[in-house]
Design an enzyme around this catalytic site. Structure first.
Site, PDB file in Angstrom:
ATOM      1  CG  ASP A   9     -22.573 -10.399   7.273  1.00  0.00           C
ATOM      2  OD1 ASP A   9     -22.196 -11.479   6.774  1.00  0.00           O
ATOM      3  OD2 ASP A   9     -21.797  -9.449   7.506  1.00  0.00           O
ATOM      4  CG  ASP A  11     -16.883 -12.751   9.470  1.00  0.00           C
ATOM      5  OD1 ASP A  11     -16.407 -12.849  10.611  1.00  0.00           O
ATOM      6  OD2 ASP A  11     -17.089 -13.729   8.723  1.00  0.00           O
ATOM      7  CB  THR A  43     -22.459 -16.451   7.662  1.00  0.00           C
ATOM      8  OG1 THR A  43     -21.044 -16.348   7.534  1.00  0.00           O
ATOM      9  CG2 THR A  43     -22.810 -17.906   7.904  1.00  0.00           C
ATOM     10  N   GLY A  44     -21.374 -16.186   4.788  1.00  0.00           N
ATOM     11  CA  GLY A  44     -20.633 -16.880   3.752  1.00  0.00           C
ATOM     12  C   GLY A  44     -19.934 -18.117   4.285  1.00  0.00           C
ATOM     13  CE  LYS A 198     -24.434 -13.528   3.473  1.00  0.00           C
ATOM     14  NZ  LYS A 198     -23.864 -12.601   4.470  1.00  0.00           N
ATOM     15  CG  ASP A 221     -20.240  -5.905   6.506  1.00  0.00           C
ATOM     16  OD1 ASP A 221     -20.748  -7.050   6.489  1.00  0.00           O
ATOM     17  OD2 ASP A 221     -19.026  -5.698   6.390  1.00  0.00           O
ATOM     18  CG  ASN A 224     -21.312 -11.235   1.399  1.00  0.00           C
ATOM     19  OD1 ASN A 224     -21.020 -10.095   1.747  1.00  0.00           O
ATOM     20  ND2 ASN A 224     -21.100 -12.279   2.176  1.00  0.00           N
TER      21      ASN A 224
END
Length: 270
Positions: A9, A11, A43-44, A198, A221, A224
């Site tokens: 991930d 962020d 990632t989103g 994910k 973290d 998601n």
């Protein structure tokens, strides 16, 4: 079985609180790549929002892959070929927009070229997302969203954290059954195709690359990230992760401000 792929991930995980990649993280991931390990940013964000990190890590060849939109798309970085995708439809927009209005929160749509909103008074959180992912904001009425649809990769309910949390508590179970619903930040609730996450995207990519879950490490973290941490042979939570992620993970590493990604890769991969 050795690790052949690391899904990370961005962020709150890969980058520190100043949204920077530290030298130790870059050096460690480069060493893992030299061993033949695939480094996959998961990632989103959409593709434009992840390009700076891909370039900084040198993940720009036909041998590199990226998972974007919280698992709604898997793409080859060099060729741009799409390995997996799960889009929403105009009927979904009608459904999700009605729910957002009922809950009293803002909504915007993440497409392949821009962020689309039907809010004349554009939310500061839509502006923040635009800045974060390097994509423009386009205004469309709700009717135009349906009559002249753009690719709808994901939708985001957005608002002040306290307002959004109160709204989340009121989302009915049947809505959650129709979509993948994940919180990616205190002010973002993401609505995805029910077949997107994910974890699903990571399993699709592993299959494409002829790898098993035991050969995958996933590091994250937030909510998601849960599905990919559950999928991976080694699921890793950052020290700054939410409690649910720490509970699901096999390992907890240091925080994103303490080179947690580098530490766990050094210990279990190098």
């Amino acid at each position: 079985m050795s690790i052949r792929m690391i899904a990370i991930d961005i962020d709150g995980t890969l980058v520190n609180s100043q949204r920077q990649l530290t030298e130790r993280v870059k050096t460690t991931l480069a060493a893992a790549r030299d061993k033949g390990v695939k480094i996959v940013l998961c990632t989103g964000r959409p593709i434009p929002g992840v390009e700076p990190e891909l370039k900084e890590l040198g993940l720009v060849s036909d041998e590199d892959y990226v998972i974007t939109y919280n698992g709604s798309m898997v793409q080859n970085v060099g060729t741009k070929d799409v390995i997996f995708s799960a889009d929403l439809k105009p009927a979904d927009y009608i459904d999700v927009n009605a729910m957002a209005q009922k809950l009293g929160v803002h909504l915007h749509v993440s497409s392949t070229d821009a962020i689309y909103t039907a809010n004349r008074d554009i939310s500061p959180y839509t502006v923040h997302e635009s800045w974060l992912v390097h994509m423009p904001i386009n205004y469309r009425t709700a009717d135009e969203m349906v009559q002249y649809p753009v690719p709808m990769i994901k939708m985001m309910m957005i608002d002040e954290p306290a307002i959004l949390d109160a709204a989340i508590a009121k989302i009915p179970d049947d809505f959650r059954e129709r979509y993948t619903v994940v919180k990616s930040a205190p002010f973002y609730l993401e609505i995805l195709h029910p077949g997107a996450s994910k974890g699903v995207a990571l399993s699709q990519l592993a299959s494409h690359l002829h790898m098993t879950a035991d050969e995958v490490m996933a590091i994250g973290d937030n909510e998601n990230d849960l599905t990919m941490i559950d999928y991976a042979g080694i699921g890793v939570a950052m020290e700054n992760a939410i409690p649910e992620v720490k509970k699901a993970a096999d390992i907890t590493t240091a925080s994103n401000d303490e080179d947690g990604v580098a530490l766990v890769v050094e210990k279990y991969v190098l």
